[in-house]
Design a protein around this motif. Sequence first.
Motif, PDB file in Angstrom:
ATOM      1  N   LEU A 238     -10.103 -97.114 -69.234  1.00  0.00           N
ATOM      2  CA  LEU A 238      -9.360 -96.596 -70.376  1.00  0.00           C
ATOM      3  C   LEU A 238      -8.409 -97.679 -70.860  1.00  0.00           C
ATOM      4  N   ILE A 239      -8.156 -97.688 -72.164  1.00  0.00           N
ATOM      5  CA  ILE A 239      -7.258 -98.676 -72.755  1.00  0.00           C
ATOM      6  C   ILE A 239      -5.937 -97.998 -73.079  1.00  0.00           C
ATOM      7  N   GLY A 240      -4.909 -98.410 -72.397  1.00  0.00           N
ATOM      8  CA  GLY A 240      -3.571 -97.894 -72.633  1.00  0.00           C
ATOM      9  C   GLY A 240      -2.698 -98.987 -73.209  1.00  0.00           C
ATOM     10  N   ALA A 241      -1.404 -98.770 -73.139  1.00  0.00           N
ATOM     11  CA  ALA A 241      -0.443 -99.777 -73.594  1.00  0.00           C
ATOM     12  C   ALA A 241       0.766 -99.748 -72.672  1.00  0.00           C
ATOM     13  N   ARG A 242       1.443-100.896 -72.573  1.00  0.00           N
ATOM     14  CA  ARG A 242       2.653-101.020 -71.748  1.00  0.00           C
ATOM     15  C   ARG A 242       3.731-101.654 -72.596  1.00  0.00           C
ATOM     16  N   CYS A 243       4.931-101.090 -72.530  1.00  0.00           N
ATOM     17  CA  CYS A 243       6.074-101.628 -73.271  1.00  0.00           C
ATOM     18  C   CYS A 243       6.615-102.857 -72.541  1.00  0.00           C
ATOM     19  N   ARG A 244       6.722-103.964 -73.250  1.00  0.00           N
ATOM     20  CA  ARG A 244       7.265-105.189 -72.650  1.00  0.00           C
ATOM     21  C   ARG A 244       8.762-105.053 -72.383  1.00  0.00           C
ATOM     22  N   SER A 245       9.426-104.117 -73.041  1.00  0.00           N
ATOM     23  CA  SER A 245      10.867-103.964 -72.875  1.00  0.00           C
ATOM     24  C   SER A 245      11.231-103.064 -71.685  1.00  0.00           C
ATOM     25  N   CYS A 246      10.634-101.867 -71.617  1.00  0.00           N
ATOM     26  CA  CYS A 246      11.039-100.918 -70.566  1.00  0.00           C
ATOM     27  C   CYS A 246       9.932-100.590 -69.574  1.00  0.00           C
ATOM     28  N   ALA A 247       8.737-101.133 -69.754  1.00  0.00           N
ATOM     29  CA  ALA A 247       7.594-100.980 -68.850  1.00  0.00           C
ATOM     30  C   ALA A 247       6.918 -99.614 -68.904  1.00  0.00           C
ATOM     31  N   ALA A 248       7.247 -98.767 -69.876  1.00  0.00           N
ATOM     32  CA  ALA A 248       6.553 -97.478 -70.015  1.00  0.00           C
ATOM     33  C   ALA A 248       5.088 -97.730 -70.333  1.00  0.00           C
TER      34      ALA A 248
ATOM     35  N   GLY B 204      11.452 -96.639 -77.865  1.00  0.00           N
ATOM     36  CA  GLY B 204      11.272 -96.737 -79.300  1.00  0.00           C
ATOM     37  C   GLY B 204      10.966 -98.134 -79.832  1.00  0.00           C
ATOM     38  N   LYS B 205      10.904 -99.113 -78.968  1.00  0.00           N
ATOM     39  CA  LYS B 205      10.667-100.482 -79.424  1.00  0.00           C
ATOM     40  C   LYS B 205       9.192-100.706 -79.769  1.00  0.00           C
ATOM     41  N   LEU B 206       8.962-101.683 -80.608  1.00  0.00           N
ATOM     42  CA  LEU B 206       7.611-102.046 -81.030  1.00  0.00           C
ATOM     43  C   LEU B 206       7.102-103.219 -80.197  1.00  0.00           C
ATOM     44  N   GLU B 207       7.203-103.092 -78.887  1.00  0.00           N
ATOM     45  CA  GLU B 207       6.841-104.178 -77.975  1.00  0.00           C
ATOM     46  C   GLU B 207       5.720-103.752 -77.032  1.00  0.00           C
ATOM     47  N   MET B 208       4.757-103.026 -77.575  1.00  0.00           N
ATOM     48  CA  MET B 208       3.650-102.536 -76.757  1.00  0.00           C
ATOM     49  C   MET B 208       2.536-103.569 -76.693  1.00  0.00           C
ATOM     50  N   GLU B 209       1.960-103.720 -75.509  1.00  0.00           N
ATOM     51  CA  GLU B 209       0.818-104.614 -75.328  1.00  0.00           C
ATOM     52  C   GLU B 209      -0.302-103.826 -74.657  1.00  0.00           C
ATOM     53  N   GLN B 210      -1.534-104.163 -74.986  1.00  0.00           N
ATOM     54  CA  GLN B 210      -2.678-103.474 -74.416  1.00  0.00           C
ATOM     55  C   GLN B 210      -2.691-103.618 -72.903  1.00  0.00           C
ATOM     56  N   ARG B 211      -3.078-102.527 -72.228  1.00  0.00           N
ATOM     57  CA  ARG B 211      -3.157-102.542 -70.762  1.00  0.00           C
ATOM     58  C   ARG B 211      -4.382-101.729 -70.349  1.00  0.00           C
ATOM     59  N   LEU B 212      -5.241-102.325 -69.554  1.00  0.00           N
ATOM     60  CA  LEU B 212      -6.381-101.590 -69.012  1.00  0.00           C
ATOM     61  C   LEU B 212      -5.892-100.766 -67.825  1.00  0.00           C
ATOM     62  N   LEU B 213      -6.241 -99.502 -67.818  1.00  0.00           N
ATOM     63  CA  LEU B 213      -5.772 -98.587 -66.781  1.00  0.00           C
ATOM     64  C   LEU B 213      -6.740 -98.583 -65.597  1.00  0.00           C
ATOM     65  N   PRO B 214      -6.239 -98.242 -64.410  1.00  0.00           N
ATOM     66  CA  PRO B 214      -7.113 -98.185 -63.234  1.00  0.00           C
ATOM     67  C   PRO B 214      -8.270 -97.212 -63.450  1.00  0.00           C
ATOM     68  N   ARG B 215      -9.420 -97.513 -62.874  1.00  0.00           N
ATOM     69  CA  ARG B 215     -10.599 -96.647 -62.983  1.00  0.00           C
ATOM     70  C   ARG B 215     -10.507 -95.424 -62.063  1.00  0.00           C
ATOM     71  N   GLU B 216      -9.739 -95.547 -61.001  1.00  0.00           N
ATOM     72  CA  GLU B 216      -9.643 -94.457 -60.038  1.00  0.00           C
ATOM     73  C   GLU B 216      -8.243 -93.877 -60.022  1.00  0.00           C
ATOM     74  N   GLY B 217      -8.177 -92.585 -59.730  1.00  0.00           N
ATOM     75  CA  GLY B 217      -6.892 -91.921 -59.684  1.00  0.00           C
ATOM     76  C   GLY B 217      -6.946 -90.688 -58.812  1.00  0.00           C
ATOM     77  N   THR B 218      -5.882 -89.903 -58.901  1.00  0.00           N
ATOM     78  CA  THR B 218      -5.714 -88.711 -58.083  1.00  0.00           C
ATOM     79  C   THR B 218      -5.472 -87.509 -58.980  1.00  0.00           C
ATOM     80  N   LEU B 219      -6.143 -86.402 -58.679  1.00  0.00           N
ATOM     81  CA  LEU B 219      -5.967 -85.187 -59.468  1.00  0.00           C
ATOM     82  C   LEU B 219      -4.585 -84.609 -59.211  1.00  0.00           C
ATOM     83  N   TRP B 220      -3.800 -84.519 -60.256  1.00  0.00           N
ATOM     84  CA  TRP B 220      -2.438 -84.020 -60.156  1.00  0.00           C
ATOM     85  C   TRP B 220      -2.395 -82.514 -60.386  1.00  0.00           C
ATOM     86  N   THR B 221      -3.101 -82.037 -61.431  1.00  0.00           N
ATOM     87  CA  THR B 221      -3.231 -80.610 -61.697  1.00  0.00           C
ATOM     88  C   THR B 221      -4.484 -80.390 -62.521  1.00  0.00           C
ATOM     89  N   TRP B 222      -4.920 -79.145 -62.651  1.00  0.00           N
ATOM     90  CA  TRP B 222      -6.138 -78.856 -63.408  1.00  0.00           C
ATOM     91  C   TRP B 222      -6.178 -77.407 -63.854  1.00  0.00           C
TER      92      TRP B 222
END
Length: 143
Positions: A20-30, A43-61
């Motif tokens: 999945l293609i996400g984004a990460r803020c260069r200022s606050c790391a969100a 609220g800053k315009l400092e987002m950069e593309q970030r590829l997200l991990p392929r594996e994860g954990t089910l939090w809720t469903w």
Amino acid sequence: MAQIPFAPDVFTWPAEKPQLIGARCRSCAAVTFPAQDSCPRCGKLEMEQRLLPREGTLWTWTTQEFLPKEPYASGETPETFKPFAVGLVQLGDDVRVEGRLTVSKPDEIRFGMGLELVIYPFRTDEDGTQVMSYAFAPSEGGN
């Protein structure tokens, strides 16, 4: 048969191991998914593309027990619709992503189970083109 993603810039398919293609803020790391131009935290315009991990954990469903409306409709009819599970999946330490699960029986699903990103045919257009989307399947390693 032609295949296309349901939306541009959401996942790296047709890569062998799509992400999945996400984004990460260069200022606050969100981290966000999908990618955004501005940070929802600072609220800053400092987002950069970030590829997200392929594996994860089910939090809720939960389960989707009724036929979804546009834009979530997959082309099923009231006669062919089958309920499915939707989960919130923790990917790494950064972000939780909502997505369809490839398993839908409650006895196949447990909180904390390991999941892996998969790409699947979401619907077939009138011209025969398969529209691809993402889902999460139980991972080999489990959890």
